[in-house]
Design a protein around this motif. Structure first.
Motif, PDB file in Angstrom:
ATOM      1  N   TYR A 154       4.356  -2.969   0.721  1.00  0.00           N
ATOM      2  CA  TYR A 154       3.886  -3.332  -0.611  1.00  0.00           C
ATOM      3  C   TYR A 154       4.039  -2.161  -1.574  1.00  0.00           C
ATOM      4  CZ  TYR A 154       0.298  -4.093  -4.239  1.00  0.00           C
ATOM      5  OH  TYR A 154      -0.378  -4.203  -5.427  1.00  0.00           O
ATOM      6  N   ALA A 155       3.635  -0.974  -1.160  1.00  0.00           N
ATOM      7  CA  ALA A 155       3.771   0.216  -2.014  1.00  0.00           C
ATOM      8  C   ALA A 155       5.237   0.576  -2.225  1.00  0.00           C
ATOM      9  CB  ALA A 155       3.028   1.388  -1.388  1.00  0.00           C
ATOM     10  N   SER A 156       6.043   0.445  -1.184  1.00  0.00           N
ATOM     11  CA  SER A 156       7.425   0.906  -1.225  1.00  0.00           C
ATOM     12  C   SER A 156       8.258   0.194  -2.280  1.00  0.00           C
ATOM     13  CB  SER A 156       8.067   0.719   0.151  1.00  0.00           C
ATOM     14  OG  SER A 156       9.415   1.132   0.121  1.00  0.00           O
ATOM     15  N   VAL A 157       8.175  -1.149  -2.340  1.00  0.00           N
ATOM     16  CA  VAL A 157       9.034  -1.888  -3.267  1.00  0.00           C
ATOM     17  C   VAL A 157       8.670  -1.598  -4.720  1.00  0.00           C
ATOM     18  CG1 VAL A 157       9.596  -3.697  -1.622  1.00  0.00           C
ATOM     19  CG2 VAL A 157       7.568  -3.954  -3.056  1.00  0.00           C
ATOM     20  N   LYS A 197     -10.432  -8.557   1.814  1.00  0.00           N
ATOM     21  CA  LYS A 197      -9.394  -9.508   1.410  1.00  0.00           C
ATOM     22  C   LYS A 197      -9.161  -9.513  -0.097  1.00  0.00           C
ATOM     23  CE  LYS A 197      -8.567 -11.243   5.534  1.00  0.00           C
ATOM     24  NZ  LYS A 197      -7.249 -11.114   6.202  1.00  0.00           N
ATOM     25  N   ARG A 198     -10.078  -8.882  -0.860  1.00  0.00           N
ATOM     26  CA  ARG A 198      -9.910  -8.832  -2.313  1.00  0.00           C
ATOM     27  C   ARG A 198      -9.050  -7.663  -2.758  1.00  0.00           C
ATOM     28  NH1 ARG A 198     -16.195  -8.772  -3.620  1.00  0.00           N
ATOM     29  NH2 ARG A 198     -15.969  -7.270  -1.891  1.00  0.00           N
ATOM     30  N   ASN A 199      -8.700  -6.761  -1.851  1.00  0.00           N
ATOM     31  CA  ASN A 199      -7.880  -5.615  -2.200  1.00  0.00           C
ATOM     32  C   ASN A 199      -6.463  -6.041  -2.594  1.00  0.00           C
ATOM     33  OD1 ASN A 199      -9.805  -3.628  -1.919  1.00  0.00           O
ATOM     34  ND2 ASN A 199      -9.351  -3.269   0.260  1.00  0.00           N
ATOM     35  N   ALA A 200      -5.790  -5.181  -3.356  1.00  0.00           N
ATOM     36  CA  ALA A 200      -4.471  -5.515  -3.895  1.00  0.00           C
ATOM     37  C   ALA A 200      -3.461  -5.855  -2.798  1.00  0.00           C
ATOM     38  CB  ALA A 200      -3.955  -4.353  -4.743  1.00  0.00           C
ATOM     39  N   ALA A 201      -3.400  -5.045  -1.742  1.00  0.00           N
ATOM     40  CA  ALA A 201      -2.435  -5.289  -0.667  1.00  0.00           C
ATOM     41  C   ALA A 201      -2.742  -6.593   0.064  1.00  0.00           C
ATOM     42  CB  ALA A 201      -2.429  -4.123   0.313  1.00  0.00           C
ATOM     43  N   ALA A 202      -4.019  -6.895   0.269  1.00  0.00           N
ATOM     44  CA  ALA A 202      -4.407  -8.128   0.954  1.00  0.00           C
ATOM     45  C   ALA A 202      -4.027  -9.352   0.130  1.00  0.00           C
ATOM     46  CB  ALA A 202      -5.911  -8.123   1.227  1.00  0.00           C
ATOM     47  N   ARG A 203      -4.251  -9.290  -1.179  1.00  0.00           N
ATOM     48  CA  ARG A 203      -3.889 -10.412  -2.041  1.00  0.00           C
ATOM     49  C   ARG A 203      -2.371 -10.605  -2.062  1.00  0.00           C
ATOM     50  NH1 ARG A 203      -7.232  -7.840  -5.799  1.00  0.00           N
ATOM     51  NH2 ARG A 203      -5.439  -7.584  -7.190  1.00  0.00           N
ATOM     52  N   ASP A 204      -1.648  -9.500  -2.046  1.00  0.00           N
ATOM     53  CA  ASP A 204      -0.191  -9.581  -2.069  1.00  0.00           C
ATOM     54  C   ASP A 204       0.337 -10.242  -0.799  1.00  0.00           C
ATOM     55  OD1 ASP A 204       2.191  -8.328  -3.767  1.00  0.00           O
ATOM     56  OD2 ASP A 204       2.718  -8.142  -1.648  1.00  0.00           O
ATOM     57  N   MET A 205      -0.222  -9.878   0.347  1.00  0.00           N
ATOM     58  CA  MET A 205       0.241 -10.478   1.597  1.00  0.00           C
ATOM     59  C   MET A 205      -0.130 -11.951   1.671  1.00  0.00           C
ATOM     60  SD  MET A 205      -0.085  -9.084   5.499  1.00  0.00           S
ATOM     61  CE  MET A 205       0.989  -9.792   6.774  1.00  0.00           C
ATOM     62  N   VAL A 226      -2.213   7.957   0.922  1.00  0.00           N
ATOM     63  CA  VAL A 226      -2.258   7.180  -0.325  1.00  0.00           C
ATOM     64  C   VAL A 226      -1.514   5.856  -0.148  1.00  0.00           C
ATOM     65  CG1 VAL A 226      -1.582   7.142  -2.759  1.00  0.00           C
ATOM     66  CG2 VAL A 226      -2.495   9.229  -1.754  1.00  0.00           C
ATOM     67  N   LEU A 227      -0.360   5.897   0.507  1.00  0.00           N
ATOM     68  CA  LEU A 227       0.417   4.672   0.716  1.00  0.00           C
ATOM     69  C   LEU A 227      -0.333   3.666   1.586  1.00  0.00           C
ATOM     70  CD1 LEU A 227       3.972   6.191   1.342  1.00  0.00           C
ATOM     71  CD2 LEU A 227       3.145   5.058  -0.721  1.00  0.00           C
ATOM     72  N   ARG A 228      -1.193   4.159   2.480  1.00  0.00           N
ATOM     73  CA  ARG A 228      -1.950   3.265   3.365  1.00  0.00           C
ATOM     74  C   ARG A 228      -3.098   2.558   2.648  1.00  0.00           C
ATOM     75  NH1 ARG A 228      -1.435   7.274   7.409  1.00  0.00           N
ATOM     76  NH2 ARG A 228      -3.444   8.153   6.807  1.00  0.00           N
ATOM     77  N   ARG A 229      -3.488   3.060   1.493  1.00  0.00           N
ATOM     78  CA  ARG A 229      -4.668   2.517   0.826  1.00  0.00           C
ATOM     79  C   ARG A 229      -4.424   1.077   0.393  1.00  0.00           C
ATOM     80  NH1 ARG A 229      -8.449   6.688  -2.146  1.00  0.00           N
ATOM     81  NH2 ARG A 229      -9.281   4.682  -2.807  1.00  0.00           N
ATOM     82  N   GLU A 230      -5.366   0.207   0.717  1.00  0.00           N
ATOM     83  CA  GLU A 230      -5.249  -1.210   0.379  1.00  0.00           C
ATOM     84  C   GLU A 230      -5.608  -1.490  -1.075  1.00  0.00           C
ATOM     85  OE1 GLU A 230      -7.919  -3.237   2.945  1.00  0.00           O
ATOM     86  OE2 GLU A 230      -7.156  -2.299   4.777  1.00  0.00           O
ATOM     87  N   ASP A 231      -6.413  -0.610  -1.685  1.00  0.00           N
ATOM     88  CA  ASP A 231      -6.971  -0.908  -2.998  1.00  0.00           C
ATOM     89  C   ASP A 231      -6.101  -0.433  -4.157  1.00  0.00           C
ATOM     90  OD1 ASP A 231      -7.408   1.701  -2.202  1.00  0.00           O
ATOM     91  OD2 ASP A 231      -9.225   1.928  -3.396  1.00  0.00           O
ATOM     92  N   VAL A 232      -5.018   0.298  -3.900  1.00  0.00           N
ATOM     93  CA  VAL A 232      -4.152   0.752  -4.985  1.00  0.00           C
ATOM     94  C   VAL A 232      -3.259  -0.406  -5.422  1.00  0.00           C
ATOM     95  CG1 VAL A 232      -2.363   2.386  -5.688  1.00  0.00           C
ATOM     96  CG2 VAL A 232      -4.180   3.117  -4.126  1.00  0.00           C
ATOM     97  N   ASN A 233      -3.375  -0.783  -6.688  1.00  0.00           N
ATOM     98  CA  ASN A 233      -2.624  -1.932  -7.208  1.00  0.00           C
ATOM     99  C   ASN A 233      -1.266  -1.449  -7.715  1.00  0.00           C
ATOM    100  OD1 ASN A 233      -1.684  -4.246  -8.511  1.00  0.00           O
ATOM    101  ND2 ASN A 233      -3.747  -4.867  -9.112  1.00  0.00           N
TER     102      ASN A 233
END
Length: 529
Positions: free
Chosen positions: A422-425, A220-228, A116-123
């Motif tokens: 990204y998930a951790s913080v 690149k539209r996934n939550a983690a990608a946008r955050d980075m 779950v933590l690896r998933r890029e799409d979880v906002n």
């Protein structure tokens, strides 16, 4: 050069020890009390705010490979780090296969939580932001006029050269450059405590580690990608302004914006005013000019009479006075003008402000005459005492960072992938928020409430305009050291111990501590400020 570096390291070590001694963790301390169970408090908060429903929406209708119940996964993710802390009580000592992170299925092993933590799409930002919004709406943080948005940053040192999102940063606590991941945090501080609102990982230009091509985001539209992408492209000031605008749009309310010298710049002051907020920033002691005369007055010249912070201090240091007999700091309040013109505006934008010069009455450390700071406040009605009192609220974000680093799983995942960071913080902020709300709702989680009932003599102590709530944790820690002395000499012993602790606390809360000022001067010389 090597000898100088060695001296710096020795100094940094001493500074770190002092920070540890003077920092307090009221929520973590409350969770160590009998009959207070962290997992029960988190579970109740998850139900109260319907976090499972919000969490479920992020996965859509697509079938997941693990097919485990989402409520169990969310509860496990939030409780996981807390069970590793011996001083924090939990009703469950373990959560079966979830907290081991694995499930046996024939010859295959599914790493459920890390999957779950690896998933890029979880906002995760959206989930934590929704929680903060609900907690702020349903709980009283204190009067709006005594509330402030607080901005600050903190660093997690990471030695690995492949840790994505890491770079070299100036650590003002240690007074040197370190490699790691830095987070810019925005929260609301009030008389009831600190509520985290939003955060963003920041990557500097030096030694930055980007995503390798073979591990790039699938979309690149996934939550983690946008955050980075924001971490790589935005400055810390841009992050602050974006987060502040989003917090106001979400309905968060406060009167002030607080920040240390790292965030004290014209653009941030102007942003606070544009948002209808009053700004209080510690300012750099650099070349920024302050004007004493009114630039709009008849006969005023374009240049006017301007002074740098050093010139203002030299001109007015003999006028600095103690606020009261017991005050440990002397101050001087000035009303001046500052030009908020920026490269974007390209035209003069004069703003009248309050400047407060402050220094300890008892100057200590090397170059004691240099131990002074300058604060800027846009509230023209604010006294020097009020400015320092409000600025001391900024200390609550320092306590927040210490708690999430030590106990709440901030960057605890042992992986270099950006998705984990990204998930951790955001998960750490959610754990803190749920437990902070439990502290607000449940009297048993207040700052040393039971101890105060047993020691009514403490209520006779007075610190004038200083915020009582901020000192409750200090008094709690001091009394623990005085258990053996509770007797006839209790008042004298408490007064002496508290006096020493308050001296140390104020130095850091108002950032007049010799180590912090020395670090700030070094940062200015190195070009980080």
């Amino acid at each position: 050069m090597n000898k100088k570096k060695a001296n710096n390291r020795r100094t940094s070590g001493k500074s770190s020890q002092k920070v540890a001694r003077r920092t307090y963790t009221p929520i973590s301390d409350a969770l160590s009390q009998p009959f207070v169970f962290a997992d029960c408090e988190l579970s109740e908060g998850i139900k109260r705010h319907s976090l499972v429903n919000l969490f479920s929406r992020m996965f859509g209708k697509a079938r997941r490979e693990d097919a485990e119940p989402l409520p169990a996964i969310l509860v496990s993710l939030l409780i996981w780090p807390l069970l590793k802390v011996p001083s924090i009580h939990s009703f469950c000592s373990e959560l079966c296969h979830f907290l081991q992170g694995r499930r046996e299925d024939g010859d295959r092993k599914h790493d459920i939580l890390y999957g779950v933590l690896r998933r890029e799409d979880v906002n995760w930002r959206n989930l934590s932001g929704s929680l903060s919004k609900k907690v702020a709406a349903q709980n009283e943080l204190g009067p709006v006029e005594r509330r402030a948005f607080v901005i600050d940053d903190s660093i997690k040192t990471r030695r690995g050269k492949k840790v994505e999102g890491s770079s070299s940063h100036w650590d003002h606590t240690e007074g040197r450059t370190v490699r790691g991941q830095q987070v810019v945090e925005l929260g609301i501080a009030g008389e009831a405590g600190f509520l985290p609102v939003d955060r963003q990982i920041f990557m500097g230009d030096k030694n930055a580690v980007h995503k390798p091509e073979d591990k790039d985001f699938s979309d690149k539209r996934n939550a983690a990608a946008r955050d980075m992408a924001r971490a790589e492209s935005e400055t810390k000031h841009t992050m602050f302004r974006r987060m502040l605008a989003a917090a106001l749009k979400a309905g968060h309310r406060a009167k002030y914006v607080l920040g240390d010298a790292w965030f004290g710049c014209k653009e941030n002051i102007a942003t606070a005013l544009e948002c209808g907020l009053e700004a209080i920033f510690q300012m750099k002691r650099g070349l920024m000019k302050y004007r004493i005369d009114d630039p709009s007055a008849p006969g005023a010249t374009a240049e006017g009479i301007t002074y740098t912070a050093h010139q203002l201090y030299e001109k007015h240091k003999r006028k600095m006075r103690k606020a009261g007999e017991e005050s440990r700091y002397k101050t001087c309040r000035l009303i001046v003008w500052i030009n908020l013109e920026t490269e974007a505006s390209r035209h003069p934008k004069w703003q009248q402000i309050v400047i407060v010069l402050s220094a300890p009455v008892r100057q200590q450390g090397p170059n004691p005459s240099d131990r002074w700071v300058i604060f800027l406040c846009t509230d023209l009605k604010a006294s020097a005492e009020h400015v320092l009192s409000m600025y001391s609220l900024r200390w609550s974000i320092e306590v927040y960072f210490k708690e999430v680093k030590q106990h709440f799983g901030w960057f605890a995942e042992q992986s270099g992938r950006y998705e984990y960071a990204y998930a951790s913080v955001h998960l750490a902020a959610m754990r803190y928020t749920l437990l902070f709300e439990a502290m607000l709702r449940n009297g048993s989680l207040s700052y040393g409430e039971m101890r105060d009932r047993q020691t009514g003599a403490l209520h006779a102590l007075s610190y004038g305009a200083l915020l009582w709530q901020l000192f409750r944790a200090i008094i709690e820690g001091t009394l623990d050291a005085l258990k053996a002395k509770l007797g006839g000499q209790i008042i004298d012993s408490i007064m002496a111990a508290i006096d020493e602790e308050v001296d140390a606390f104020l130095g850091r809360a108002l950032q007049i501590d010799p180590d912090l000022i020395g670090s700030q001067i070094k940062a200015e010389d190195a070009g980080y400020l």
